[in-house]
Scaffold this motif. Structure first.
Motif, PDB file in Angstrom:
ATOM      1  N   TRP A  94       2.518 -44.653  24.219  1.00 36.84           N
ATOM      2  CA  TRP A  94       1.423 -45.471  24.599  1.00 36.84           C
ATOM      3  C   TRP A  94       0.186 -44.830  25.383  1.00 36.84           C
ATOM      4  CZ3 TRP A  94       0.505 -49.934  22.875  1.00 36.84           C
ATOM      5  CH2 TRP A  94       1.731 -50.592  22.486  1.00 36.84           C
ATOM      6  N   CYS A  95       0.188 -43.740  26.145  1.00 34.16           N
ATOM      7  CA  CYS A  95      -0.560 -43.011  26.531  1.00 34.16           C
ATOM      8  C   CYS A  95      -1.410 -42.001  25.443  1.00 34.16           C
ATOM      9  CB  CYS A  95       0.123 -42.134  27.745  1.00 34.16           C
ATOM     10  SG  CYS A  95       0.478 -42.745  29.193  1.00 34.16           S
ATOM     11  N   TRP A  96      -0.675 -41.747  24.714  1.00 36.68           N
ATOM     12  CA  TRP A  96      -1.118 -40.849  23.439  1.00 36.68           C
ATOM     13  C   TRP A  96      -2.130 -42.061  22.630  1.00 36.68           C
ATOM     14  CZ3 TRP A  96       2.043 -39.169  18.475  1.00 36.68           C
ATOM     15  CH2 TRP A  96       0.967 -38.323  17.702  1.00 36.68           C
ATOM     16  N   ILE A  97      -1.804 -43.261  22.380  1.00 38.74           N
ATOM     17  CA  ILE A  97      -2.538 -44.314  21.692  1.00 38.74           C
ATOM     18  C   ILE A  97      -3.913 -44.466  22.536  1.00 38.74           C
ATOM     19  CG2 ILE A  97      -2.747 -46.648  21.078  1.00 38.74           C
ATOM     20  CD1 ILE A  97       0.251 -46.434  20.427  1.00 38.74           C
ATOM     21  N   LEU A  98      -3.470 -44.481  23.806  1.00 41.21           N
ATOM     22  CA  LEU A  98      -4.842 -44.670  24.826  1.00 41.21           C
ATOM     23  C   LEU A  98      -5.806 -43.606  24.671  1.00 41.21           C
ATOM     24  CD1 LEU A  98      -6.478 -46.078  27.124  1.00 41.21           C
ATOM     25  CD2 LEU A  98      -5.083 -44.753  28.546  1.00 41.21           C
ATOM     26  N   ALA A  99      -5.200 -42.253  24.732  1.00 39.35           N
ATOM     27  CA  ALA A  99      -5.809 -41.105  24.676  1.00 39.35           C
ATOM     28  C   ALA A  99      -6.663 -40.893  23.320  1.00 39.35           C
ATOM     29  CB  ALA A  99      -5.117 -39.693  24.860  1.00 39.35           C
ATOM     30  N   VAL A 103     -10.527 -41.890  23.740  1.00 30.75           N
ATOM     31  CA  VAL A 103     -10.904 -40.613  24.247  1.00 30.75           C
ATOM     32  C   VAL A 103     -11.308 -39.571  22.729  1.00 30.75           C
ATOM     33  CG1 VAL A 103     -10.842 -38.368  25.428  1.00 30.75           C
ATOM     34  CG2 VAL A 103     -10.365 -40.418  26.614  1.00 30.75           C
ATOM     35  N   VAL A 104     -10.214 -39.464  22.177  1.00 23.71           N
ATOM     36  CA  VAL A 104     -10.279 -38.370  20.872  1.00 23.71           C
ATOM     37  C   VAL A 104     -11.141 -39.019  20.029  1.00 23.71           C
ATOM     38  CG1 VAL A 104      -9.146 -37.087  19.190  1.00 23.71           C
ATOM     39  CG2 VAL A 104      -8.407 -37.238  21.890  1.00 23.71           C
ATOM     40  N   VAL A 105     -10.656 -40.258  19.506  1.00 23.67           N
ATOM     41  CA  VAL A 105     -11.675 -40.842  18.318  1.00 23.67           C
ATOM     42  C   VAL A 105     -13.011 -41.161  18.569  1.00 23.67           C
ATOM     43  CG1 VAL A 105     -11.472 -42.803  16.667  1.00 23.67           C
ATOM     44  CG2 VAL A 105      -9.248 -41.597  17.254  1.00 23.67           C
ATOM     45  N   SER A 106     -13.070 -41.621  19.602  1.00 24.38           N
ATOM     46  CA  SER A 106     -14.502 -42.215  19.799  1.00 24.38           C
ATOM     47  C   SER A 106     -15.467 -40.846  20.248  1.00 24.38           C
ATOM     48  CB  SER A 106     -14.559 -43.053  21.227  1.00 24.38           C
ATOM     49  OG  SER A 106     -14.213 -42.303  22.518  1.00 24.38           O
ATOM     50  N   THR A 107     -14.927 -39.831  20.799  1.00 27.06           N
ATOM     51  CA  THR A 107     -15.529 -38.471  21.370  1.00 27.06           C
ATOM     52  C   THR A 107     -15.867 -37.852  20.045  1.00 27.06           C
ATOM     53  OG1 THR A 107     -14.645 -38.612  23.498  1.00 27.06           O
ATOM     54  CG2 THR A 107     -15.874 -36.565  22.577  1.00 27.06           C
ATOM     55  N   TYR A 108     -14.941 -37.798  19.045  1.00 32.82           N
ATOM     56  CA  TYR A 108     -14.929 -36.906  18.093  1.00 32.82           C
ATOM     57  C   TYR A 108     -16.092 -37.579  17.009  1.00 32.82           C
ATOM     58  CZ  TYR A 108     -11.684 -33.551  19.139  1.00 32.82           C
ATOM     59  OH  TYR A 108     -11.076 -32.158  20.054  1.00 32.82           O
ATOM     60  N   GLY A 122      -5.845 -34.190  18.662  1.00 30.17           N
ATOM     61  CA  GLY A 122      -5.085 -35.284  19.156  1.00 30.17           C
ATOM     62  C   GLY A 122      -3.642 -35.151  18.728  1.00 30.17           C
ATOM     63  N   GLY A 123      -3.326 -34.422  17.680  1.00 29.95           N
ATOM     64  CA  GLY A 123      -1.801 -34.442  17.663  1.00 29.95           C
ATOM     65  C   GLY A 123      -1.262 -33.517  18.510  1.00 29.95           C
ATOM     66  N   LYS A 124      -1.900 -32.498  19.083  1.00 28.42           N
ATOM     67  CA  LYS A 124      -1.448 -31.702  20.388  1.00 28.42           C
ATOM     68  C   LYS A 124      -1.140 -32.886  21.561  1.00 28.42           C
ATOM     69  CE  LYS A 124      -2.168 -29.012  24.032  1.00 28.42           C
ATOM     70  NZ  LYS A 124      -2.781 -29.493  25.310  1.00 28.42           N
ATOM     71  N   VAL A 125      -2.351 -33.407  21.659  1.00 26.58           N
ATOM     72  CA  VAL A 125      -2.093 -34.331  22.876  1.00 26.58           C
ATOM     73  C   VAL A 125      -1.169 -35.264  22.910  1.00 26.58           C
ATOM     74  CG1 VAL A 125      -3.397 -36.260  24.192  1.00 26.58           C
ATOM     75  CG2 VAL A 125      -4.718 -34.301  23.529  1.00 26.58           C
ATOM     76  N   GLY A 126      -0.768 -35.880  21.788  1.00 22.97           N
ATOM     77  CA  GLY A 126       0.484 -36.710  21.362  1.00 22.97           C
ATOM     78  C   GLY A 126       1.561 -36.061  21.585  1.00 22.97           C
ATOM     79  N   LEU A 129       2.098 -35.297  25.331  1.00 24.98           N
ATOM     80  CA  LEU A 129       2.489 -36.499  26.003  1.00 24.98           C
ATOM     81  C   LEU A 129       3.706 -37.195  25.559  1.00 24.98           C
ATOM     82  CD1 LEU A 129      -1.317 -38.394  25.736  1.00 24.98           C
ATOM     83  CD2 LEU A 129      -0.096 -37.580  27.997  1.00 24.98           C
ATOM     84  N   VAL A 130       4.265 -37.188  24.815  1.00 21.97           N
ATOM     85  CA  VAL A 130       5.620 -37.614  24.385  1.00 21.97           C
ATOM     86  C   VAL A 130       6.559 -36.654  24.985  1.00 21.97           C
ATOM     87  CG1 VAL A 130       7.208 -37.827  22.280  1.00 21.97           C
ATOM     88  CG2 VAL A 130       4.977 -38.743  22.241  1.00 21.97           C
TER      89      VAL A 130
END
Length: 140
Positions: A94-99, A103-108, A122-126, A129-130
């Motif tokens: 869920w935190c990954w989806i939020l991030a 953040v990631v999709v909108s910023t990029y 984004g994959g690294k972030v996910g 977080l998991v």
């Protein structure tokens, strides 16, 4: 008022989760996706080398960010009552989806960056977080 019981946080689990995230980042960029990330950004080898000119500063900042993320996840684990591996993984997702969404999709997208960069970063972030969520959820 929303309060946090910092005494109830397993600080050893926070340290382990932080180190795990830091190590994942190292493998992610140095071994698995480093060249693709460099190519997608259009960076030369000299530019990449210049970015790493101050390893203490770079790795210090990355480490502090990993600790901050682990502390926030530990607080969220407490607040949502995550007590199992599955709970922790779910919180990480869920935190990954939020991030990713906020953040990631909108910023990029706004910066006009290539979708491949969004997937790598984004994959690294996910994954981080998991893994952190799993550690913090199960290790109470």
């Amino acid at each position: 008022m929303w309060s946090v019981d910092f005494g109830a946080i397993n600080w050893l689990a926070v340290v382990v989760a932080s180190v795990a995230s830091f190590m994942i980042g190292g493998v992610w960029y140095a071994v698995v996706f480093g060249k693709a990330w460099q190519r997608l950004h259009g960076f030369s080898d000299d530019q990449v080398k210049a970015m790493g000119a101050s390893p203490a500063r770079t790795f210090g900042i990355l480490g502090v960010c990993d600790v901050a993320a682990a502390v926030v996840l530990a607080i969220l684990v407490q607040k949502v009552g995550a007590v199992t591996l599955v709970d922790g993984i779910g919180l990480g997702v869920w935190c990954w989806i939020l991030a990713m969404a906020a953040v990631v999709v909108s910023t990029y997208t706004a910066a006009g960056l290539k979708p491949g960069l969004m997937l790598i970063d984004g994959g690294k972030v996910g994954v981080c977080l998991v893994v952190m969520g799993a550690i913090l959820g199960v290790w109470r």
